[in-house]
Design an enzyme around this catalytic site. Structure first.
Site, PDB file in Angstrom:
ATOM      1  N   ASP A   2       0.810  -1.207   0.000  1.00 15.95           N
ATOM      2  CA  ASP A   2       0.000   0.000   0.000  1.00 15.95           C
ATOM      3  C   ASP A   2       0.850   1.267   0.000  1.00 15.95           C
ATOM      4  OD1 ASP A   2      -2.347  -1.365  -0.133  1.00 15.95           O
ATOM      5  OD2 ASP A   2      -2.873  -1.154   1.989  1.00 15.95           O
ATOM      6  N   ASN A  51      -5.518   8.365   2.017  1.00 21.50           N
ATOM      7  CA  ASN A  51      -5.884   7.595   3.202  1.00 21.50           C
ATOM      8  C   ASN A  51      -6.234   8.485   4.390  1.00 21.50           C
ATOM      9  OD1 ASN A  51      -5.843   5.008   2.261  1.00 21.50           O
ATOM     10  ND2 ASN A  51      -3.859   4.449   3.153  1.00 21.50           N
ATOM     11  N   ASP A 105      -2.511  11.569  21.933  1.00 21.54           N
ATOM     12  CA  ASP A 105      -1.296  11.374  21.148  1.00 21.54           C
ATOM     13  C   ASP A 105      -1.437  11.990  19.766  1.00 21.54           C
ATOM     14  OD1 ASP A 105      -0.102  10.034  23.212  1.00 21.54           O
ATOM     15  OD2 ASP A 105      -0.383   8.028  22.367  1.00 21.54           O
ATOM     16  N   ALA A 147      -6.856   1.575   7.153  1.00 18.08           N
ATOM     17  CA  ALA A 147      -5.416   1.764   7.337  1.00 18.08           C
ATOM     18  C   ALA A 147      -5.123   2.236   8.763  1.00 18.08           C
ATOM     19  CB  ALA A 147      -4.892   2.740   6.280  1.00 18.08           C
ATOM     20  N   PHE A 183      -8.003   2.546  11.247  1.00 20.82           N
ATOM     21  CA  PHE A 183      -8.482   1.263  11.763  1.00 20.82           C
ATOM     22  C   PHE A 183      -7.620   0.810  12.934  1.00 20.82           C
ATOM     23  CE2 PHE A 183      -8.138  -3.404  11.656  1.00 20.82           C
ATOM     24  CZ  PHE A 183      -9.458  -3.755  11.910  1.00 20.82           C
TER      25      PHE A 183
END
Length: 307
Positions: A79, A153, A183, A195, A198
């Site tokens: 990817d 993405n 964070d 990606a 998830f």
């Protein structure tokens, strides 16, 4: 050779299978009269275009708009390689076709064992193209634009120091939703929902759903759940002016340092990415196959043992 047909090859040179796969692609397309462009010296050496009789490979530099005028961009890798190829292809509306040489390869259309079939489909022009939405990202500080970019993405806003907490305020359509220490915050497309978003705990969104996704990462708050908002919405991530600095990263490759007080606006992208599709199966089947999801119930899986 059919001079009207050219394909740009983008590869991940570190995979063991890349050399043989790239040579196979070069030979197949040359025989079919398709001229192959390759990106740089490393790739040129990888497929050795000057060996044999009259190889059609043309070496081009990334800054020379290598995808312009090509039929498609053919990707050998994972990817990350496909995202790099999309960056070259997107300005010219050129579709991208990925053959997965990596692990999951969610964006790739075919696995390595289907390479021959995939090349033949290209030769026969037996493929379709679908558009995937992108996001446009603008970062401003003290009224000055300090970064403008895009992503297929996701765009991630993350703390720049491991020992500090990033204090962020999330706004949707100009209205504050929640502030928290974290964070980072991810703003993703449906394509990116499988990606980084998830991995950070966000939901999977089917790619034909037109929406934007906001996923806080390790947030210290009662209300820091993922948000799915309209594709027409504007998402803003505001960094506390008295807090720590941050880093904006788009698709894992484009990085921008953000001072405290920066505001990052994310909207649906004006220019989509075009992906080649060869097979007609639904996204559900792709999801199950790529993640190796169990689709049989406990009773079905244990029926044989109960007999």
């Amino acid at each position: 050779m059919n001079a009207d047909r050219e394909v740009l090859l983008v590869v991940h040179p570190d995979y063991d299978t890349t050399r043989s796969a790239a040579r196979e692609v070069s030979a197949k397309f040359s025989k079919a009269g398709i001229r192959l462009r390759v990106l740089d010296k490393e790739v040129r050496d990888l497929i050795e275009p000057n060996q044999g009789l009259g190889s059609p490979c043309l070496v081009v530099a990334p800054e020379e708009d290598p995808a312009e005028g090509t039929e498609l961009v053919f990707v050998l890798g994972g990817d990350g390689t496909l995202l790099r190829a999309a960056e070259l292809a997107r300005p010219h509306g050129v579709p991208v076709l990925g053959v997965n040489l990596g692990r999951v390869g969610f964006l790739a259309e075919a696995d390595f064992d289907k390479l021959e079939d995939t090349m033949q489909r290209v030769v026969e022009r037996n493929y379709r193209v679908e558009e995937r939405m992108t996001i446009d990202v603008t970062a401003t500080c003290d009224g000055e634009v300090i970064a403008e970019t895009w992503a297929l993405n996701e765009a991630s806003v993350e703390k720049s120091s491991r020992d500090r907490v990033l204090d962020a305020l999330i706004e949707v359509d100009g209205r504050p939703v929640s502030a928290f220490g974290c964070d980072g915050v991810l703003c993703a497309t449906p394509t990116g929902s499988t990606a980084y978003a998830f991995s950070a705990g966000g939901p999977i969104i089917w790619p034909d759903v037109q929406a934007l996704l906001v996923v806080p990462s390790n947030a210290h708050a009662m209300f820091a759940r993922p948000l799915v908002v309209s594709k027409d919405s504007e998402i803003t991530v505001g960094i506390d002016p008295d807090g720590s600095t941050a880093v904006l990263t788009c698709d894992g490759s484009r990085h921008f340092d953000l001072p405290a007080g920066t505001r990052i606006q994310v909207v649906s992208g004006r220019v989509p990415v075009r992906l080649v599709r060869l097979w007609d199966g639904p996204f559900t089947d792709r999801l199950v196959q790529k993640f190796a999801l169990p689709v049989k119930s406990w009773r079905e899986r244990h029926a044989r043992g109960a007999e």
